[in-house]
Design an enzyme around this catalytic site. Structure first.
Site, PDB file in Angstrom:
ATOM      1  N   CYS A 129      -2.681   8.458   2.603  1.00 28.35           N
ATOM      2  CA  CYS A 129      -2.296   8.021   1.251  1.00 28.35           C
ATOM      3  C   CYS A 129      -3.435   8.324   0.285  1.00 28.35           C
ATOM      4  CB  CYS A 129      -1.889   6.562   1.231  1.00 28.35           C
ATOM      5  SG  CYS A 129      -3.095   5.484   1.944  1.00 28.35           S
ATOM      6  N   GLU A 153       0.884  -1.172   0.000  1.00 31.00           N
ATOM      7  CA  GLU A 153       0.000   0.000   0.000  1.00 31.00           C
ATOM      8  C   GLU A 153       0.916   1.214   0.000  1.00 31.00           C
ATOM      9  OE1 GLU A 153      -3.123  -0.265  -0.335  1.00 31.00           O
ATOM     10  OE2 GLU A 153      -3.624  -2.273   0.408  1.00 31.00           O
TER      11      GLU A 153
HETATM   12  C1  UN1 Z   1      -3.860   5.461   4.547  1.00 31.27           C
HETATM   13  O1  UN1 Z   1      -3.790   6.680   4.419  1.00 31.27           O
HETATM   14  O2  UN1 Z   1      -2.805   4.776   4.666  1.00 31.27           O
HETATM   15  O3  UN1 Z   1      -9.574   5.777   2.816  1.00 31.27           O
HETATM   16  C2  UN1 Z   1      -5.110   4.701   4.632  1.00 31.27           C
HETATM   17  C3  UN1 Z   1      -9.030   6.325   3.781  1.00 31.27           C
HETATM   18  C4  UN1 Z   1      -8.814   5.495   5.035  1.00 31.27           C
HETATM   19  C5  UN1 Z   1      -7.539   4.730   4.925  1.00 31.27           C
HETATM   20  C6  UN1 Z   1      -6.344   5.538   4.603  1.00 31.27           C
HETATM   21  N1  UN1 Z   1      -9.911   4.588   5.183  1.00 31.27           N
HETATM   22  O4  UN1 Z   1      -8.685   7.493   3.788  1.00 31.27           O
END
Ligand code: UN1
Length: 527
Positions: free
Chosen positions: A301, A267
């Protein structure tokens, strides 16, 4: 910050001390590595220290994990689900305090801190249900009195390497699925957020102890990436590693794991865009872009980094967006009225400031934001004002993910296809969104020639995905999937089974394997 007294109470409730150990196999804690201080980005205050895991601690934990796997894989999946359900209930009891700890340690607004814990609770509920649905398909055999089916078996030790920005939830949505799948977990959290990791581990340990489970079901190793992380990544006893973090590190990790033919869930970085077409509801779009870009101070992210706006509505949209930015409340993220807290640490502020200089050097225009906040209210903290930068789509910096509240606004001319081409024209492929009330535009965006991202939303932002479906992205985001849908399958090994319940030996593909066979005539039918 809370007063020293209330911080003490919070720490005591979450079983944190002024000096904490960095390694646990689920029952026993140890720490033979170096000691680090943990500071809050809210005001720079020293919160506690951690004596990190050393190589011996790592070996102890791995040995326990291997032993526990032999036991845990034979526990019926719904019983494993019951343990995860109890963990979810324990998280419910601790939601308030754990959410605050997330905020204190990494700086996201407390609303988002609580949201993070809620996401953990949600995945526990989901995984508990999933534990009764580890379905394998069956199909019809081409041979008489044969049966074909597949089974899903536990895989082994799962390594979880998580990032600072979701210091608790990333672990939980790997852990909950891995556990119901019959795997055991070893967690290496980000070095910036070891206290949240310790608190989470301790909450889970209550459940493990209450159910008299052995050591090794869920372990924690806090330590430097270059030592403890590197060990975990190259460890052949760990068939699956889930890594959340930068593309730069992910690329190295992918190589190491591929070399030993292990599995990985990656990820990595996102560079998420929102398209605002001439048919968009501009008020709705502006609200969503604002949260996407500024929520978690731009450190998700899934944060919105780019907005592509039809030139016909550019000025009107920008006016609405600016209005949100002008009213933003920045400050101590524990105070509920503050929408944005600090960045995670001084290094993150430096990265942001350098990025702003580069954007300007490349010809981008900063429309607002980009100041370091220094007054009394912000003393010792890593506070900045969020940036809107007006840039041409060709600006080189637009290709990069800067983990900070910097939003690029870009005009496009031409139809939806032009907007989609720009949206896809980056190396990353995590999340994307379109704002439009036009059916043809939204369907084009969702079609095979539309967004190339793992997530594509219509009339909502790029961040804040629910756990019910698979989460992850394409291209340099790494291709991994976690959470809902069939993401559980990567935590298991698939076994294809055939049973012959006849007294005949029949080979597939019509092969005869007896002596003195006659060659089939050209016209003869197979079989
Ligand atoms: C992340 O930023 O690593 O969709 C995950 C989202 C959250 C997960 C983010 N449910 O912003």
């Amino acid at each position: 910050m809370p007063t020293t007294a209330s911080l003490k109470t919070l720490f005591a409730s979450l079983e944190l001390k002024s000096l904490n150990l960095g390694a646990s196999d689920g029952l026993t804690w140890s720490g033979s590595g170096t000691t680090i201080d943990v500071r809050s980005p809210i005001d720079g205050q020293r919160l506690a220290a951690i004596r990190q895991a050393g190589p011996e601690d790592y070996e102890r934990v791995l040995a326990a994990a291997m032993a526990a796997f032999a036991v845990w894989r034979c526990v019926p999946a719904p019983k494993r689900g019951e343990i995860v359900r109890q963990f979810g209930d324990e998280l419910r009891k601790n939601k308030d305090l754990l959410g605050q700890l997330v905020t204190i340690e990494m700086g996201k607004s407390v609303q988002e801190g609580w949201g993070e814990v809620q996401e953990m609770i949600d995945i526990c509920d989901y995984a508990c249900g999933q534990s009764r649905m580890l379905y394998g398909v069956q199909t019809h055999s081409e041979r008489p009195s044969h049966r074909l089916f597949e089974q899903w078996h536990p895989l082994g030790v799962v390594g979880i390497v998580s990032a600072f920005n979701f210091p608790a939830a990333v672990w939980s949505w790997n852990l909950a699925l891995a556990l119901i799948c019959g795997d055991v977990c070893v967690w290496k959290p980000a070095s910036a957020t070891p206290l949240t990791a310790s608190a989470c581990q301790k909450i889970l340990e209550k459940i493990l102890r209450r159910n008299a489970l052995p050591a090794g079901i869920s372990s924690l190793v806090i330590g430097p990436g270059a030592e403890i992380g590197a060990r975990l990544i190259s460890d052949r006893r760990i068939p699956l590693v889930s890594y959340t973090g930068s593309t730069l590190t992910g690329r190295q990790i992918a190589k190491t794991i591929a070399e030993r033919l292990g599995r990985s869930i990656l990820e990595l970085g996102g560079n998420n865009a929102i398209i605002v077409t001439a048919r968009a509801n501009l008020a709705l779009a502006a609200r969503n872009v604002f949260f996407g870009a500024v929520g978690t101070a731009g450190q998700r992210c899934t944060s919105t980094r780019r907005v592509l706006i039809d030139e016909r509505v550019y000025a009107a949209f920008l006016r609405r967006l600016r209005a949100h930015y002008d009213q933003i409340t920045i400050g101590n993220p524990l105070e509920i009225e503050n929408q944005m807290g600090p960045l995670v640490n001084p290094a993150a502020v430096k990265v942001m400031m350098e990025a702003l200089a580069t954007i300007q050097a490349q010809g981008g225009k900063i429309l607002c934001g980009g100041q370091k906040l220094t007054g009394r209210k912000y003393r010792g903290g890593c506070y900045v004002t969020p940036v809107i930068a007006e840039v041409p789509p060709s600006l080189p910096m637009v290709q990069e993910e800067t983990f900070a509240p910097i939003l690029y606004v870009m005009k496009y001319r031409g139809g939806i296809d032009r907007a989609i081409a720009l949206q896809n024209d980056v190396p990353q492929g995590l999340s994307s969104a379109i704002f439009t009330d036009d059916l043809i535009e939204e369907e084009t965006f969702l079609s095979a020639r539309g967004s190339d991202c793992g997530i594509a939303n219509v009339n909502l932002g790029t961040s804040g995905a629910e756990i019910g479906l698979a989460f992850g992205g394409e291209k340099e985001t790494g291709g991994g999937r976690e959470s809902g849908s069939d993401a559980w399958k990567i935590y298991m090994r698939r076994q294809t089974n055939a049973i012959n319940w006849s007294r005949e030996a029949t080979l597939a593909q019509g092969i005869k394997f007896e002596p003195r066979q006659t060659r089939p005539k050209k016209s003869a039918k197979r079989g």
